[in-house]
Design an enzyme around this catalytic site. Structure first.
Site, PDB file in Angstrom:
ATOM      1  CD  GLN A 643      -3.012   0.762  -0.253  1.00  0.00           C
ATOM      2  OE1 GLN A 643      -2.961  -0.333  -0.812  1.00  0.00           O
ATOM      3  NE2 GLN A 643      -3.804   1.729  -0.692  1.00  0.00           N
ATOM      4  CG  LEU A 644       1.636   5.421  -2.622  1.00  0.00           C
ATOM      5  CD1 LEU A 644       3.011   5.129  -3.222  1.00  0.00           C
ATOM      6  CD2 LEU A 644       0.809   6.297  -3.554  1.00  0.00           C
ATOM      7  CG  HIS A 645       3.962   3.287   3.071  1.00  0.00           C
ATOM      8  ND1 HIS A 645       3.900   2.104   2.357  1.00  0.00           N
ATOM      9  CD2 HIS A 645       5.184   3.275   3.675  1.00  0.00           C
ATOM     10  CE1 HIS A 645       5.010   1.406   2.518  1.00  0.00           C
ATOM     11  NE2 HIS A 645       5.822   2.102   3.304  1.00  0.00           N
ATOM     12  CG  LEU A 646       4.866  11.007   2.283  1.00  0.00           C
ATOM     13  CD1 LEU A 646       5.877  11.099   1.153  1.00  0.00           C
ATOM     14  CD2 LEU A 646       3.971  12.250   2.315  1.00  0.00           C
TER      15      LEU A 646
END
Length: 747
Positions: A643-646
Site C-alpha cells: 500500500q502506497l505510503h509516504l
C-alpha cells in the site's frame, strides 16, 4: 593503515578480535573467484588485497612463490588478503595456510559450483586475465576437477565456507562485505554437503568431445592410490544405474517414508542435489495442542494445497509428522489422492521436521513452525523443537519481524548465518504460523466455534503458503542477479544417446516454463533508472501476510483506532511501528490498486499532493513539540509493506530501531524518493523514477549531512549526533527538507 590503527588492531587481536583474515578461494576456472573478490572489496570497510597469480608478474602470469611473497607483504601491512588461485589441491594451499597465526585467521571459501556452469562461463568469456577461454577452457576445467581435494579444517584453516550454487555465493559475499576492522566470523566448517565426493557426476557428458563416460565415473569413484583400469561393461552399467537412482531419489522419498523404510540410509549423493526444488515442510497446524478436529483440518489442508498448486512453479509442499501411524497424514494423503493432486508437488513425510535432511534425506529450505502467539520458545512439540534446533538467533531475528502473532496469520523469518539449522539442514527460513485454538487451557479459546475456527485455519495455511511463495520468488531474483553479475549463461544441451538428449531437453523445457512463470510475476510496466536513463521493469510483488498490515489499516481504519492518528477519504496517518528517528510517520493512501510507488501515474497527482500536504500538517504539529527538528518526506522505491505510503521522518535518526545498513541506506540514498521530486516527475513524465537497485542498499554508510564515510552503524550514529555540517545542496532545493521557519537556516 597508520601506526595508531595498526597498534589498535594488534591489541584487539590479543583479545580474539580485530585479527587479519586471509581467504583462500578454492574453485575451478569460471567458478567466480575474481568476481567474488571484486564485489567484497568494492564495498567493504576492511582493507583487502587481492593476490591473483594470473596477474602477479606485472600484469602477466606469475608463480606461487610470487603470490606467497605478496600475501606476506600485505599481511605485514595490516591488510586482509584474498588468494585468487584455483587452490584445488592440498599441496597448492599448504604454503598459504602456513601464513596464519595468532594475528591471522585463515579461511577457505569453496566455490563448488556445477561443472557445467564453470565450463560454460570459461568457454564463453573474453578478456580473461589468464587468457583461459574458448575450446581449451573446457578441457582445463575438467582436468582440474578430476584432481579436486576439498579443504578440511585439519589443514590449518580456522573457517571453511562451502558454496554450492549462486545463492550460496551471494550469501558469502554479503557476509564478507559486512566485516569491518574488528568483526570476525565464527570458526568451523559451514555448508559442506558431501565431504567424500571428489568429482561431480556427469561433467564429462557436458563436453562435446567427451571421453568415455564410464571411464569418468570409474575414475571419480576409485581409490586415488589404486591403479587405473578400463572398467568392464558390468561396471559401466552399475555406474549408469547409480546416477539414474540419484535422479529418482527425490521422487521416491515420500513413498519410502510412508512404508516405514529408513530414508536416512541413502548415500549423500542422493540426499542433496543441485536440482532439489524449493520445498516447504510444515506440520499440521492446531491439531495437536490446540485440539482442532483432524477431519476438518485435513479437509482445509487439501483445499488450500489445491488452491495454491498453480502458484508453486516447481516448488513443493510437504506435510510432516513424527509418527508412522499419524492420523492426520493418512487423512490428508487419502483426500489429496481423491483430488488428483500431484504427488511430486505435494506429499506427506514421516520424520523430525528439524532433521529432515540429515536423518531423512529430504532437503527443505523452508520449514513452518506451529508457533504460540508470543512468538517465543518454550512449551513443547514443534515450537520448542524448532527454536532449540535453530539456536538463539531465531528468537532475535523473529523479534525484528514481529512481537506477537494473531490466529490465522504467518510471519517469515530468515535464519542468521550462524544458525545450526541453516548450516546442518540447509533451512534458510522459518515461517511462524498460528492457527485457531479449541483447547480451553490455551489462549484465544474459540469454545468449539468451528465456523470461525475453519475460517482462521484456512487463513493460516493461505498465509503460510503465500509467505513461502514470496521467499521462493525472492530467492529466484537473487540467484538471477548473481548470475548476471558473474556473467554466467545456461549451458547448451549436448547430444549423447537419444534417451539422455530427450531427458535433458525435457528438464530444460520445464525449467524454462518455471522461469517464465516467475519472471511474469515480476515484470509489468516500466519505470526509468535515474543513473543511466535505461528502463527497468516495474515489479509486481507477491506480498506476504505480514506485509498486508498497512493495506488492511488503510481500507479498514475503524478496526485500528488504537494506531490511526487521523483519517480522511484519501489517507490515514499513523506512526511507523518501528520508527527510524525521533519522529517517523506514515501517510498511507486509501486507494485500491496502489501497492507501491511504481503503480503511480498522472491520474494520482491529486492524491500525491494530498499526501504531501497531510505530511506537512503533521510536521508543523511536531514543531510545537520539538522545533529544532528537520524533516524529510519521501517514498521507498521498493517498499517492504503493501500500500502506497509516504514516510515523514525527522533527520536525527535517533532510534533503537535503526539497526543496520539497510535501514540507514533506505532513507539516505537515491532509494528514498523525495515527495516533491516524485510529484514533479509524475507531473512531467506520467510516472516516478524507481531506483530499485540493491547496490544502493548495500552502499557504504555516509553521514546525511557532511557525507563522510563510516565503517559501521554505531560509529555513524555517534558522528551524526554531533555533526553540525550543512545538509547537501541537493536537499536544500524545492523544500525537500522542512524546517521550522523561525529556526536558523540549514546552510
Amino acid at each position: 593503515m597508520d601506526m595508531d590503527t595498526d597498534e589498535n588492531s594488534n591489541a584487539k587481536g590479543k583479545e580474539g578480535q580485530g585479527k587479519l583474515i586471509m581467504v583462500i578461494l578454492v574453485g575451478a576456472p569460471g567458478s567466480g573467484k575474481s568476481t567474488f573478490c571484486e564485489l567484497v572489496m568494492g564495498s567493504s570497510s576492511r582493507p583487502w588485497v587481492r593476490i591473483c597469480q594470473d596477474t602477479i608478474g606485472n600484469g602477466k602470469s606469475g608463480t606461487r612463490a610470487q603470490c606467497l611473497k605478496s600475501a606476506t607483504s600485505a599481511l605485514n601491512d595490516g591488510k586482509s588478503v584474498f588468494v585468487d588461485r584455483c587452490n584445488l589441491e592440498i599441496e597448492q594451499r599448504a604454503d598459504f595456510v602456513k601464513l596464519g597465526g595468532p594475528q591471522v585467521d585463515v579461511h577457505a571459501v569453496v566455490l563448488d559450483l556445477p561443472a557445467q556452469l564453470c565450463i560454460s562461463r570459461s568457454v564463453k568469456r573474453t578478456g580473461h586475465e589468464g587468457n583461459l577461454s574458448g575450446g581449451k577452457a573446457a578441457a582445463v576445467v575438467n582436468k582440474m576437477l578430476q584432481k579436486k581435494e576439498l579443504p578440511k579444517l585439519n589443514e590449518g584453516f580456522t573457517r571453511i565456507t562451502f558454496c554450492h550454487d549462486e545463492s550460496d555465493v551471494l550469501s558469502a559475499i554479503d557476509m564478507y562485505k559486512s566485516l569491518d576492522l574488528h568483526n570476525m566470523l565464527p570458526h568451523g566448517c559451514f555448508g559442506q554437503k558431501n565431504p567424500d565426493k571428489k568429482v561431480q557426476l556427469g561433467i564429462m557428458k557436458f563436453l562435446k568431445k567427451a571421453e568415455n563416460p564410464s571411464k569418468t565415473c570409474s575414475s571419480a569413484n576409485a581409490d586415488k592410490n589404486s591403479p587405473t583400469s578400463q572398467p568392464t561393461q558390468e561396471k559401466r552399467e552399475s555406474c549408469d544405474k547409480k546416477e539414474e537412482s540419484s535422479c529418482r531419489m527425490s521422487r521416491n522419498v515420500a513413498m519410502e517414508s510412508e512404508k516405514g523404510e529408513s530414508p536416512g540410509v541413502r548415500s549423500l549423493e542422493g540426499k542433496i542435489t543441485q536440482s532439489d526444488p524449493p520445498t516447504l515442510a510444515f506440520p499440521s497446524i492446531s491439531t495437536s495442542d490446540f485440539k482442532f478436529s483432524h477431519e476438518k483440518a485435513a479437509e482445509i489442508i487439501v483445499e488450500k494445497v489445491e488452491e495454491f498448486m498453480d502458484k508453486l512453479g516447481n516448488a513443493r509442499l510437504v506435510l510432516v509428522d513424527l509418527s508412522h501411524g499419524s492420523k492426520i497424514l493418512s487423512m490428508v494423503k487419502a483426500k489429496a489422492t481423491e483430488k488428483n493432486i500431484s504427488s511430486t508437488k505435494f506429499f506427506t513425510f514421516v520424520g523430525d521436521i528439524t532433521k529432515l535432511n540429515s536423518e531423512g534425506g529430504l532437503r527443505c529450505n523452508v520449514i513452518a513452525n506451529a508457533a504460540n502467539w508470543r512468538l517465543k520458545p518454550g512449551g513443547g512439540g514443534v515450537n520448542a523443537a524448532i527454536f532449540s534446533a535453530a539456536g538463539p538467533g531465531l528468537e532475535v531475528a523473529t523479534k525484528q519481524q514481529a512481537n506477537s502473532l494473531h490466529p490465522g496469520n504467518a510471519v517469515a523469518v530468515q535464519l542468521p548465518s550462524t544458525s545450526p539449522l541453516l548450516n546442518r539442514e540447509g533451512v534458510t527460513h522459518v515461517i511462524h504460523v498460528l492457527g485457531p485454538n479449541m483447547n480451553p487451557q490455551r489462549p484465544n479459546y474459540l469454545n468449539n466455534d468451528y465456523d470461525e475456527g475453519c475460517k482462521l485455519l484456512g487463513n493460516a495455511y493461505s498465509s503460510l503458503f503465500q509467505a513461502f511463495i514470496s521467499i521462493v520468488q525472492d530467492k529466484y531474483k537473487s540467484v538471477k542477479g548473481i548470475n548476471e553479475c558473474l556473467g554466467s549463461t545456461p549451458p547448451e544441451p549436448q547430444k549423447h544417446s537419444e534417451n539422455s538428449h530427450h531427458k535433458f531437453k525435457r528438464e530444460n523445457l520445464q525449467n524454462l516454463e518455471i522461469s517464465k512463470k516467475w519472471k511474469g510475476s515480476h515484470n509489468s510496466t516500466e519505470g526509468l533508472n535515474q543513473n543511466n536513463n535505461k528502463t527497468v521493469p516495474k515489479k509486481s510483488k507477491h506480498w506476504g501476510s505480514w506485509a498486508q498490515a498497512l493495506y488492511d489499516t488503510a481500507m479498514h481504519p475503524e478496526r485500528h483506532t488504537n494506531s490511526v492518528l487521523e483519517t480522511s477519504d484519501d489517507v490515514v496517518v499513523l506512526y511507523d511501528i518501528y520508527p527510524k528517528a525521533r519522529k517517523h510517520l506514515l501517510v498511507v493512501a486509501r486507494h485500491e490498486g496502489l501497492d507501491q510507488l511504481a503503480d503511480v501515474c498522472t491520474e494520482h497527482l491529486p492524491l500525491l499532493r494530498t499526501m504531501h500536504a497531510m505530511g506537512l500538517k503533521w510536521i508543523h504539529k511536531f514543531f510545537h513539540e520539538d522545533a529544532p527538528l528537520v524533516f524529510r518526506l519521501g517514498y521507498h522505491s521498493a517498499p517492504s509493506m503493501r500500500q502506497l505510503h509516504l514516510h515523514v521522518i525527522s533527520q536525527d535518526f535517533d532510534s533503537t530501531h535503526l539497526k543496520n545498513k539497510k535501514h540507514w541506506n533506505s532513507f539516505n540514498t537515491d532509494f528514498f524518493r523525495d515527495s516533491v521530486t516524485v510529484i514533479d516527475e509524475v507531473s512531467s513524465h506520467g510516472k516516478a523514477r524507481i531506483m530499485d537497485d540493491e547496490r544502493l542498499i548495500s552502499m557504504e554508510l555516509r553521514c546525511n549531512r557532511c557525507r563522510s564515510a563510516h565503517p559501521n552503524l554505531p560509529k555513524l550514529k555517534a558522528h551524526i549526533s554531533k555533526c553540525q555540517a550543512p545538509f547537501p545542496s541537493t536537499l536544500l532545493e524545492d523544500g525537500r527538507l522542512v524546517v521550522e521557519p523561525s529556526n536558523a537556516p540549514l546552510s
